[in-house]
Design an enzyme around this catalytic site. Sequence first.
Site, mmCIF file in Angstrom:
data_model
loop_
_atom_site.group_PDB
_atom_site.id
_atom_site.type_symbol
_atom_site.label_atom_id
_atom_site.label_comp_id
_atom_site.label_asym_id
_atom_site.label_seq_id
_atom_site.Cartn_x
_atom_site.Cartn_y
_atom_site.Cartn_z
ATOM 1 N N GLY A 138 -7.709 13.126 11.175
ATOM 2 C CA GLY A 138 -8.532 14.114 10.498
ATOM 3 C C GLY A 138 -9.998 13.744 10.618
ATOM 4 C CB ILE A 140 -11.644 9.691 7.378
ATOM 5 C CG1 ILE A 140 -12.384 10.352 6.211
ATOM 6 C CG2 ILE A 140 -11.814 8.172 7.329
ATOM 7 C CD1 ILE A 140 -11.828 9.989 4.851
ATOM 8 C CB SER A 159 -0.480 12.480 12.008
ATOM 9 O OG SER A 159 -0.991 13.649 12.620
ATOM 10 C CB THR A 219 -9.759 3.029 3.897
ATOM 11 O OG1 THR A 219 -9.674 3.789 5.109
ATOM 12 C CG2 THR A 219 -10.219 1.621 4.218
ATOM 13 N NE ARG A 221 -5.709 9.062 -2.587
ATOM 14 C CZ ARG A 221 -6.986 9.081 -2.236
ATOM 15 N NH1 ARG A 221 -7.481 8.103 -1.486
ATOM 16 N NH2 ARG A 221 -7.786 10.066 -2.625
ATOM 17 C CD GLU A 250 -7.384 2.292 -6.808
ATOM 18 O OE1 GLU A 250 -8.374 2.930 -7.230
ATOM 19 O OE2 GLU A 250 -7.019 2.314 -5.619
ATOM 20 C CG HIS A 269 -10.568 3.369 -4.431
ATOM 21 N ND1 HIS A 269 -9.488 4.031 -4.942
ATOM 22 C CD2 HIS A 269 -11.029 4.165 -3.416
ATOM 23 C CE1 HIS A 269 -9.289 5.166 -4.289
ATOM 24 N NE2 HIS A 269 -10.224 5.260 -3.352
#
Length: 303
Positions: A138, A140, A159, A219, A221, A250, A269
């Site tokens: 995508g 990123i 993917s 980075t 999930r 978190e 994060h």
Amino acid sequence: MADWTRVGTDVEVRSLQRHLLTEDAVAAATADCEIVVAMRERTPFTESLFARLPELRLLITSGMRNASIDLAAAARHGVTVCGTVSNTEPPAELTWALLLGLARNVVRENNALRDVGPWQSTLGADLHGRRLGVLGLGKIGTKVARVGQAFGMDVIAWSENLTEERAAEAGVSLASSKEELLETSDFVSVHLVLSDRTRGLIGADDLRRMRRTAYLVNTSRAAIVDQDALVRALHEGWIAGAGADVFEAEPLPADHPLRSAPNFLGLPHLGYVTRRNYEGYFEGAVEDIEAYLAGTPIRTITA
């Protein structure tokens, strides 16, 4: 980060600068609020929480996606949900901070320098001529792939719905399968959206497929990678190391095994935490409030 005086005559603004660990704490802190601005996915807004916030009418999230908000429940309780702009460059940049930190043992060598320890004690991993596997191409993932190409890496991507045409547009090769990508890559970087299809996508068998000299960076999930399997992989040397900026809980619990796992580089994060992003988040929040008060909500998010 934003000019809150623009809504100061219509809204009493207060800020909470500590993480609220429980629903009870969130409800107690915001029970009298008509408007709440939530930072990313730090705070779950569930059916039960909405029921405890009868005054809430506008919920603003930084960014335009927040898996921690039950959008259907928000609608049932008459709460409008709006988002803000969010830039994709910061998480792509942080991905490379993790990847390079792992490859060149940056933390270990820096600690040795500061503590007057061994001088030049590690042997770094090369990037040039090595293969970078990108899971998810995508916005990123594409940026990460371009940097890999600039380093002279052979970049492949996979993917479930990625096509050869889309991969070619990004200048990368399409892996025939997830398994091929994992088995042949020297570095694997995860950039997938968490969903029922991607939850647990990388399990123990997948980590065993990777080369013992390979590195995994996540980075996206945490739940995309089986966390128990990752801890075991690091302790038993299935892979050379791993880096992560995301965790299932978190802040990360003090006794979490990843805190002490060998060859693990973790960050709290920070992917989206840059000045430009925060200015966009809070300026956008002010704009959302202004629009809502004017009766014309903008950047609304629905189920």
